[in-house]
Write a protein that holds these residues in place. Sequence first.
Motif, PDB file in Angstrom:
ATOM      1  N   UNK A  76       1.133  10.885  -2.006  1.00  0.00           N
ATOM      2  CA  UNK A  76       2.321  10.619  -2.813  1.00  0.00           C
ATOM      3  C   UNK A  76       3.589  11.010  -2.051  1.00  0.00           C
ATOM      4  N   UNK A  77       3.595  12.229  -1.499  1.00  0.00           N
ATOM      5  CA  UNK A  77       4.802  12.729  -0.823  1.00  0.00           C
ATOM      6  C   UNK A  77       5.136  11.860   0.389  1.00  0.00           C
ATOM      7  N   UNK A  78       4.130  11.610   1.256  1.00  0.00           N
ATOM      8  CA  UNK A  78       4.439  10.870   2.484  1.00  0.00           C
ATOM      9  C   UNK A  78       4.826   9.430   2.162  1.00  0.00           C
ATOM     10  N   UNK A  79       4.154   8.807   1.199  1.00  0.00           N
ATOM     11  CA  UNK A  79       4.505   7.421   0.865  1.00  0.00           C
ATOM     12  C   UNK A  79       5.904   7.353   0.265  1.00  0.00           C
ATOM     13  N   UNK A  80       6.248   8.298  -0.613  1.00  0.00           N
ATOM     14  CA  UNK A  80       7.585   8.226  -1.239  1.00  0.00           C
ATOM     15  C   UNK A  80       8.668   8.374  -0.191  1.00  0.00           C
ATOM     16  N   UNK A  81       8.499   9.376   0.703  1.00  0.00           N
ATOM     17  CA  UNK A  81       9.534   9.560   1.714  1.00  0.00           C
ATOM     18  C   UNK A  81       9.639   8.324   2.607  1.00  0.00           C
ATOM     19  N   UNK A  82       8.486   7.758   2.976  1.00  0.00           N
ATOM     20  CA  UNK A  82       8.520   6.594   3.868  1.00  0.00           C
ATOM     21  C   UNK A  82       9.242   5.401   3.247  1.00  0.00           C
ATOM     22  N   UNK A  83       8.989   5.127   1.977  1.00  0.00           N
ATOM     23  CA  UNK A  83       9.622   3.922   1.417  1.00  0.00           C
ATOM     24  C   UNK A  83      11.127   4.111   1.256  1.00  0.00           C
ATOM     25  N   UNK A  84      11.555   5.348   1.020  1.00  0.00           N
ATOM     26  CA  UNK A  84      12.996   5.570   0.941  1.00  0.00           C
ATOM     27  C   UNK A  84      13.609   5.450   2.339  1.00  0.00           C
ATOM     28  N   UNK A  92       0.826  -1.214   0.000  1.00  0.00           N
ATOM     29  CA  UNK A  92       0.000   0.000   0.000  1.00  0.00           C
ATOM     30  C   UNK A  92       0.862   1.267   0.000  1.00  0.00           C
ATOM     31  N   UNK A  93       2.091   1.165   0.529  1.00  0.00           N
ATOM     32  CA  UNK A  93       3.012   2.301   0.407  1.00  0.00           C
ATOM     33  C   UNK A  93       3.387   2.522  -1.060  1.00  0.00           C
ATOM     34  N   UNK A  94       3.699   1.412  -1.737  1.00  0.00           N
ATOM     35  CA  UNK A  94       4.057   1.512  -3.155  1.00  0.00           C
ATOM     36  C   UNK A  94       2.929   2.127  -3.961  1.00  0.00           C
ATOM     37  N   UNK A  95       1.699   1.693  -3.669  1.00  0.00           N
ATOM     38  CA  UNK A  95       0.545   2.217  -4.397  1.00  0.00           C
ATOM     39  C   UNK A  95       0.320   3.690  -4.046  1.00  0.00           C
ATOM     40  N   UNK A  96       0.669   4.061  -2.807  1.00  0.00           N
ATOM     41  CA  UNK A  96       0.590   5.471  -2.414  1.00  0.00           C
ATOM     42  C   UNK A  96       1.429   6.360  -3.324  1.00  0.00           C
ATOM     43  N   UNK A  97       2.516   5.805  -3.836  1.00  0.00           N
ATOM     44  CA  UNK A  97       3.354   6.571  -4.759  1.00  0.00           C
ATOM     45  C   UNK A  97       2.805   6.449  -6.188  1.00  0.00           C
ATOM     46  N   UNK A  98       2.486   5.220  -6.593  1.00  0.00           N
ATOM     47  CA  UNK A  98       2.111   4.962  -7.984  1.00  0.00           C
ATOM     48  C   UNK A  98       0.775   5.594  -8.388  1.00  0.00           C
ATOM     49  N   UNK A  99      -0.135   5.757  -7.425  1.00  0.00           N
ATOM     50  CA  UNK A  99      -1.508   6.138  -7.773  1.00  0.00           C
ATOM     51  C   UNK A  99      -1.575   7.429  -8.591  1.00  0.00           C
ATOM     52  N   UNK A 100      -0.597   8.315  -8.382  1.00  0.00           N
ATOM     53  CA  UNK A 100      -0.642   9.589  -9.111  1.00  0.00           C
ATOM     54  C   UNK A 100      -0.423   9.383 -10.607  1.00  0.00           C
TER      55      UNK A 100
END
Lengths: 452, 347
Positions: free
Chosen positions: B119-127, B24-32
Amino acid sequence: MIDSILLHRVQFAFTASYHYLFPQLTMGLALLIFILKTIGLRGNPWADAAARFWLKIFGLTFLMGVVTGIPLEFQFGTNWSQLVKSTGSILGQTLAMEGIFAFFLESTFLYLLIFGEKKLSRTAHWIVSFLLVAGTWLSGYFIICTNAFLQHPVGYRIDEQGVFHLTSIWALLSNPWAIKQYLHTMTGSVITGSFTMASIGAYHLLKGEHLEITRRYLSVAVIVGFVASIIAAAPTGDWEAKQVQKHQPVKFSAMEGHFHTEDGAGLVLIGQPNLEELKIDNPIVIPKALSFLTYDSWNATVKGLTEYDRDLWPDNIELLYFSYHIMAGLGTLFIALMGLCMLLLWKKKLYTSRTILWLLMLALPFPFIANTAGWFTTEIGRQPWLIYGLMKTVDGASKNISQGNIMFTLLGFMGLYLFLSVLYFFLATRIINQGPELLSIDQANPATEAGT
Amino acid sequence: MMETVWYILLLLMISTYLVLDGFDLGIGVLHLFLADNRPEQKQIIQSIAPVWDGNEVWLIAAGGTMMMAFPVFLSALFSGFYLPLTMVVWLLIFRAISIELPHYLSDSLWVHFWNIMLFVSSSLLIVILGAAMANVFRGVPLDQTGTFFEPLWTDFRIGTQTGILDWYTILSGMTSAVILLHHGALWLIAKTDGAVQQRSRRVASWLWDLTTGLTALTLLASYSVQPLAKASYASHPWILALPVGAILALIGSFLFRIKHHNMAAFLSSALFIYLVIFSGAAALYPNMLPSLNPEFSLTIYNASPPANELNTALFWWIPGIVLVGIYFTILFRSLPKTISTTASEEH
């Protein structure tokens, strides 16, 4: 160093107090929603409609509770790492149990409760509403158990290095302190739930909207609120006060504002503690009542603060005293207000008496204030101990973090929580203004499409 | 022995968190990038909305378990990474509300704002997740008091003066990002249909290439920055089965995807994540948090309480986790097999 400790304490106090505004409402509402679902199960569509409406508020509030709860678990490690280092194997038990037994239950069944009305049978949906009560209430129990170990440690031994070890998990979970504190805290949470329900119900009645459903759930809220207000005072409040007196006598004397040992001690109702002269300014006192309430005897001796070493006095006696008196004073008002509502309900005048509806509506913030004041009493009163009698607060904090870092995160949390407050009020107001609607089950269509 | 058991259980919980919240983190980024219009956006979010909360509980439960079984480790780790972990908390809060709040209002600015926040919070979290694990793997300047405090960054090189961000942790952060994006894309392929599924398939294809390349690079880098890894793999060659298994699982996710065994591809990717974590942990074992001065390293032995305490915990932990398994089975089975744009409108 003392300033870092203060910052650690302020940050934890701020995030924990803010967090607890939400679970006290959700734990209370979970029970009320279950009661509504139970009434609905016997063929009362208004109760299902009311449950659906309150579930929307529950969902939003639950989300806020979840997101503001995460920082607390992290802060044990980030801000109180010395505490974790010496007692983590004990505190971790109850915190891990909360995750495994309560959070998974809640996260699964909240989704099914919000979206399952169409898919599940009526009975299954009712069971799901019960499981949600079980989840939220269990969660409360594990947290109170964790706190109870700090207030009244049991089931441990301390080794040569000063590390605490668990000797009995059963003792930890059946800590008598936890059981009494839990009953009192949960009653407080039911008060918050029922007052919130009554307050918003009163708002709709005053505006003349959604009358049919609102009148009925309002009466449920008033009955539950009345019973809970009484239980909060006696027996649970009484038990809790006696237990504090027995195990934490310094806290007890400080919160009562009782400075000097006396036979037949009076109960201070109002007044301001004066620490220079060690007395209460402008006091209103019920003679001999403190002795009676504490020892069931009008002339019993009650020890005053001056009996104890000054190093063991809580460091903020004024705030402790006022927190306790605010909690107890509001508790008394709750009984009076709900008692009056019960009387009017019985005389069938509750829905039309605009004065009482106004009072109910305006009462909304007070249970939150009372519960917060209750927590302040418990936690400020425990000072200077982190684990009562065993570990001082200064020894539990992380020592490798500079003040600037703590100040930075504290300000960050304040800004973020201000933002969350604005969002919550804005969205909750919208849901409240939409109000409950009578729908058939096929139409049941929650405003939120995402589960929490 | 009990220490090893709990170490494995803790690793299982952490990797289950990464596998579940990972998609779901990955999808948080991809959804955009995968949605062209509002219904498609809803379709994507609907594929994670019912489960993200339960997925995230694994992180909280793993935290509690870590405190119980390895209090010394948690204490050093959390206070040492004070700032980044507090920021992780802020990001978790933002992400949670970004998933839930858009649905309360249909105003397009409101929805758009939360989508960007997600998008922002998911991208930062996965990195950050990857960088955090790389920090633990590389080692930290633990001293005789068992504590450390690292600056956020120094000169990005690895030496005696480590910073939380250096070339190695940034590389690992990037790698974890592409792994989780790939994982999220595979979930979308398995759970959606129509245009979203087709786009996910295309994206998954080049994310797989990136995952393969970056994973290989990170493996080599890890082997070179942490001398313990060489020693472990040399003395216990059988643990090579873990990284080899990871490579096979990664290849599996490719083969299943091109053959349209969509759920199998997702599960392969899940297995890949599990095995990557276990490969790293096996390289350090019995160390949990290596110090730059090996004398002060935390191992599973000096970071845990006596075995009888750990023993007690198993009595409630095992029935507890069985219950959790039952909840997740109920929850994931209650999800629709395929989420299409029309179905998401119904909700």
